[in-house]
Structure formats: structure tokens, C-alpha cells
Design an enzyme around this catalytic site. Structure first.
Site, PDB file in Angstrom:
ATOM      1  N   ALA A  75       0.861  -1.190   0.000  1.00  0.00           N
ATOM      2  CA  ALA A  75       0.000   0.000   0.000  1.00  0.00           C
ATOM      3  C   ALA A  75       0.890   1.231   0.000  1.00  0.00           C
ATOM      4  CB  ALA A  75      -0.883   0.021   1.253  1.00  0.00           C
ATOM      5  N   TYR A 141      -5.940   8.260   3.099  1.00  0.00           N
ATOM      6  CA  TYR A 141      -5.237   7.019   3.467  1.00  0.00           C
ATOM      7  C   TYR A 141      -6.128   6.160   4.364  1.00  0.00           C
ATOM      8  CZ  TYR A 141      -2.225   3.954   6.217  1.00  0.00           C
ATOM      9  OH  TYR A 141      -1.696   2.859   6.864  1.00  0.00           O
TER      10      TYR A 141
HETATM   11  P1  NAD Z   1       6.338   0.093   3.334  1.00  0.00           P
HETATM   12  O1  NAD Z   1       6.168   1.234   2.401  1.00  0.00           O
HETATM   13  O2  NAD Z   1       7.661  -0.091   4.004  1.00  0.00           O
HETATM   14  O3  NAD Z   1       5.975  -1.273   2.609  1.00  0.00           O
HETATM   15  C1  NAD Z   1       4.977  -1.342   1.620  1.00  0.00           C
HETATM   16  C2  NAD Z   1       5.522  -2.254   0.528  1.00  0.00           C
HETATM   17  O4  NAD Z   1       4.510  -2.420  -0.470  1.00  0.00           O
HETATM   18  C3  NAD Z   1       6.731  -1.663  -0.176  1.00  0.00           C
HETATM   19  O5  NAD Z   1       7.751  -2.643  -0.241  1.00  0.00           O
HETATM   20  C4  NAD Z   1       6.215  -1.306  -1.576  1.00  0.00           C
HETATM   21  O6  NAD Z   1       7.225  -1.423  -2.568  1.00  0.00           O
HETATM   22  C5  NAD Z   1       5.102  -2.316  -1.738  1.00  0.00           C
HETATM   23  N1  NAD Z   1       4.041  -1.870  -2.667  1.00  0.00           N
HETATM   24  C6  NAD Z   1       3.288  -0.735  -2.575  1.00  0.00           C
HETATM   25  N2  NAD Z   1       2.411  -0.699  -3.587  1.00  0.00           N
HETATM   26  C7  NAD Z   1       2.600  -1.828  -4.325  1.00  0.00           C
HETATM   27  C8  NAD Z   1       1.988  -2.363  -5.481  1.00  0.00           C
HETATM   28  N3  NAD Z   1       0.993  -1.717  -6.114  1.00  0.00           N
HETATM   29  N4  NAD Z   1       2.431  -3.554  -5.955  1.00  0.00           N
HETATM   30  C9  NAD Z   1       3.430  -4.232  -5.327  1.00  0.00           C
HETATM   31  N5  NAD Z   1       4.057  -3.762  -4.232  1.00  0.00           N
HETATM   32  C10 NAD Z   1       3.645  -2.577  -3.739  1.00  0.00           C
HETATM   33  O7  NAD Z   1       5.158   0.220   4.416  1.00  0.00           O
HETATM   34  P2  NAD Z   1       5.024  -0.439   5.870  1.00  0.00           P
HETATM   35  O8  NAD Z   1       5.324   0.613   6.878  1.00  0.00           O
HETATM   36  O9  NAD Z   1       5.765  -1.724   5.896  1.00  0.00           O
HETATM   37  O10 NAD Z   1       3.455  -0.704   5.920  1.00  0.00           O
HETATM   38  C11 NAD Z   1       2.940  -1.964   5.525  1.00  0.00           C
HETATM   39  C12 NAD Z   1       1.428  -1.941   5.648  1.00  0.00           C
HETATM   40  O11 NAD Z   1       1.052  -1.659   6.998  1.00  0.00           O
HETATM   41  C13 NAD Z   1       0.727  -0.891   4.795  1.00  0.00           C
HETATM   42  O12 NAD Z   1      -0.458  -1.461   4.267  1.00  0.00           O
HETATM   43  C14 NAD Z   1       0.387   0.203   5.779  1.00  0.00           C
HETATM   44  O13 NAD Z   1      -0.755   0.920   5.381  1.00  0.00           O
HETATM   45  C15 NAD Z   1       0.116  -0.606   7.035  1.00  0.00           C
HETATM   46  N6  NAD Z   1       0.308   0.163   8.263  1.00  0.00           N
HETATM   47  C16 NAD Z   1       1.546   0.669   8.555  1.00  0.00           C
HETATM   48  C17 NAD Z   1       1.712   1.388   9.739  1.00  0.00           C
HETATM   49  C18 NAD Z   1       3.046   1.964  10.117  1.00  0.00           C
HETATM   50  O14 NAD Z   1       3.142   2.568  11.192  1.00  0.00           O
HETATM   51  N7  NAD Z   1       4.099   1.806   9.301  1.00  0.00           N
HETATM   52  C19 NAD Z   1       0.634   1.573  10.618  1.00  0.00           C
HETATM   53  C20 NAD Z   1      -0.600   1.035  10.275  1.00  0.00           C
HETATM   54  C21 NAD Z   1      -0.756   0.320   9.103  1.00  0.00           C
END
Ligand code: NAD
Ligand code: UDP
Length: 328
Positions: A75, A141
């Protein structure tokens, strides 16, 4: 044995989940476009490079591998950016999740664990947030995550797609072995930005809003260690595999820390001054997000191992010091 497909497994939280699953002997396939992920985080399982926006690619992945279930992390994740560019967020998060769901159904894969967020709750009406708190997203978001939860409920009813939505509070910290950690480019999250300041990569940390109705005027957040999020995914998979009903679970430690308190913790952990600059509120931010994760404790039998905020910041500090080369 069927494989677990991890979308976004080259990212921060997904890579920690890949490590946790592999440690248990599960076979993992990571799907990631590397739009925000990192090749050096791909240490566990097989890798399929491609985008969820490409249905033909997804179909090929599901036909190449015998997939039993999906962990869906991929995402776009920045609240502020989503306010400025909602098309990006509805496109990548909502539309591309539909592609994934359709590919899953075509391959008869009926188990999904989805990365949702505490941001779906919006401004809290109770001090501590349980899963039945009203959902009132404040940003595109958060709306994108809310919409996906609704899509999953509808696909569950219509097509028998069993799912768990894990509503993370604030993911923080890094792998205690130092193998992977938080590397977002650009970074928008509080703890890494504070640590970049400690490392001298920034001059100061900006406090977004000092007039919130909180004890010190800055926002309260519930920080949960990324390794604890990874272990919750394992528990959620086991729950679905044993026939558990589709539902959402909060994942947090249940303690709210203000932005100023986090700066103080980081000063103690790093021994650095970390100058702060006070600024306006950031659009889309909730004043306070503090979890009750009782359902995850009782139903998933999940217990966080890194409940101490000092320990969370210490693992992040360990990672960022070693990751300097990527930060410059
Ligand atoms: P991140 O950006 O480190 O990881 C997301 C990964 O998804 C990346 O490796 C990116 O390359 C890949 N990606 C994005 N769009 C893509 C697509 N269309 N096709 C293929 N790959 C794709 O983010 P994160 O911090 O690891 O977050 C992971 C999930 O957890 C997300 O869904 C985010 O919304 C959710 N989240 C994160 C947090 C936080 O504090 N980081 C809190 C709540 C929810
Ligand atoms: N924050 C801040 N300065 C920054 C980044 C974040 O004051 O440079 C605040 C932000 O307003 C929020 C908290 O820190 O209240 C946590 O923000 P983050 O972006 O880490 O996570 P979010 O809560 O948005 O998921």
C-alpha cells in the site's frame, strides 16, 4: 505444504513478517514492485517482482505457486501525502486490492490477513479504542483502509473469503537481530525522523501541533514493535487456518505516548540533544490513538514481547545507526 504470499514483503513490516513465518518453517513468496521496498530486505522466501496494478502478473503468480493464504501489506502509507494526492491512495490501495482479491478468488485462495490501521477510527470518542469504536477516517489514506475492510466484509459474505483485518497502531522499532528495519523514502514517521536528527542527518524534529487537547498539547500514539506485529500475523494465520471467523483485531500496547515524550525517550536512548521546532498541526492527524488489544490477547493468544517504549526506540536506534549509508 502450501505457500504464504506476502504482498509488500520488501517493505518495513512485511519483511519482518516474512522473517517470522520463515523462522517457523513456512514457505513464503513475496510480491513487491519495489516502489517503496528494498531489495536488501528480501532475505526470506521467493521473490516475484511486480505490481498489484497488473492483473496478468498476479494471475501468473497464483498459477506458478501453490498459495494457501495471503498477507496483504502492499500500500501507500503516508497520511499527509494522501490528503494532497487522494487519487494515488484510492488507486494503489483500493483498486489494486480489488485486483488482488479477484486473483485470489480465481485461484480459490480464501484466506487473507490485511494490514489495516488505527487511523480508521479517526478522532476517538473513548480514551482507549476497542474494535467496536465508531469508524470515522480523517484522511484519504485512512478511508482507503476503511473501504478495503468493507470490501473484505462483502467478499466474505458473497464469496467465502475469510479474512482478518489487523488494525496496527503505530508500528515502530526494528528487528532485534538488526537484519531489517524501518527505511521509508521519504521518511514521514516520528521515531525514524527523531533518530535521523540524532544522527545529524536533520537539524531538528518538527512537532506537528502543540495545541491538541492532550496533557502536553502534542498527539498521543500507541507504539507497537514491528516484531510483535509480525508475530500477530502468524497468530492471525493460525486463527484463520483453524476456522476462525472473519473480524478485525487491534494491535497495540495500550499505552499512549506524546510526541514530546517520544523525543525525551530518544534523547535518553541516544544520548543526543535532538532539537525540536514547534509547528502547525499536520492535516489528517487524530489527537490521540491508544488501543485496547484485549481481543487479540484473548482470541489470537497474542502477547507483545517488546512492550517497553525504551526497548522499542533502542532497537530502532540500533538499526538506524547501521543503516546510515542508506540515509545519507
Ligand atoms: P512500506 O512502504 O515499508 O511497505 C509497503 C511495501 O509495499 C513496499 O515494499 C512497496 O514497494 C510495496 N508496494 C506498494 N504498492 C505496491 C503495489 N501496487 N504492488 C506491489 N508492491 C507494492 O510500508 P510499511 O510501513 O511496511 O506498511 C505496511 C502496511 O502496513 C501498509 O499497508 C500500511 O498501510 C500498514 N500500516 C503501517 C503502519 C506503520 O506505522 N508503518 C501503521 C498502520 C498500518
Ligand atoms: N509527528 C511529528 N513530527 C514529525 C512526524 C510526526 O510531530 O516529523 C507526529 C504526528 O503528528 C503524529 C505522531 O507524530 O501525531 C506520529 O506520527 P507518524 O507519522 O509517525 O505516525 P501516524 O500516527 O501518522 O501513523
Amino acid at each position: 505444504m502450501k505457500k504464504t504470499l506476502i504482498t509488500g514483503g520488501a517493505g518495513y513490516i512485511g519483511s519482518h513478517a516474512a522473517k517470522a513465518l520463515s523462522a517457523l518453517g513456512r514457505e513464503v513468496v513475496v510480491v513487491d514492485s519495489l516502489v517503496a521496498g528494498h531489495r536488501d530486505f528480501l532475505k526470506w522466501g521467493e521473490f516475484e517482482e511486480g505490481d498489484l496494478g497488473d492483473p496478468a502478473f498476479l494471475k501468473a503468480v497464483f498459477s506458478r505457486h501453490d498459495i494457501g493464504e495471503v498477507l496483504h501489506f502492499a500500500a501507500f502509507i503516508a497520511v499527509g501525502e494522501s490528503v494532497a494526492k487522494p487519487d494515488m491512495y484510492y488507486g494503489n490501495n483500493v483498486r489494486n486490492t480489488l485486483n488482488l482479491l479477484d486473483a485470489m478468488l480465481e485461484a480459490d485462495v480464501k484466506r487473507l490477513v490485511f494490514s489495516s490501521t488505527a487511523a480508521v477510527y479517526g478522532e476517538p470518542v473513548t480514551e482507549v479504542i476497542a474494535e467496536d469504536h465508531p469508524l470515522s477516517p480523517l484522511s484519504p489514506y485512512a478511508w482507503s483502509k476503511r473501504m478495503i475492510e468493507q470490501m473484505l466484509a462483502d467478499y466474505g459474505r458473497a464469496y467465502g473469503l475469510n479474512h482478518v483485518c489487523l488494525r496496527y497502531f503505530n508500528a515502530a522499532g526494528a528487528d532485534p537481530d538488526g537484519e531489517i528495519g524501518e527505511r521509508h523514502q521519504p521518511e514521514t514517521h516520528l521515531i525514524p525522523l527523531i533518530l535521523h536528527t540524532a544522527l545529524g542527518l536533520r537539524d531538528n524534529i518538527t512537532l506537528f501541533g502543540t495545541d491538541y487537547p492532550t496533557p502536553d498539547g502534542t498527539c498521543l500514539r500507541d507504539y507497537i514493535h514491528v516484531t510483535d506485529l509480525a508475530s500477530a500475523h502468524v497468530k492471525a494465520l493460525e486463527y484463520l487456518e483453524s476456522g476462525g471467523a472473519s473480524r478485525a483485531f487491534n494491535l497495540g500496547n495500550g499505552n499512549g505516548f506524546s510526541v514530546r515524550e517520544i523525543v525525551d525517550v530518544a534523547r535518553a536512548v541516544t544520548g543526543c540533544a535532538i532539537p525540536v521546532v514547534e509547528s502547525d498541526r499536520r492535516p489528517g492527524d487524530s489527537p490521540a490513538l491508544v488501543s485496547s488489544a484485549q481481543a487479540a490477547h484473548e482470541i489470537l493468544e497474542w502477547q507483545p514481547q517488546f512492550g517497553d517504549i525504551n526497548e522499542i526506540v533502542r532497537t530502532a536506534w540500533n538499526w538506524h545507526q547501521n543503516d546510515m549509508a542508506h540515509l545519507k
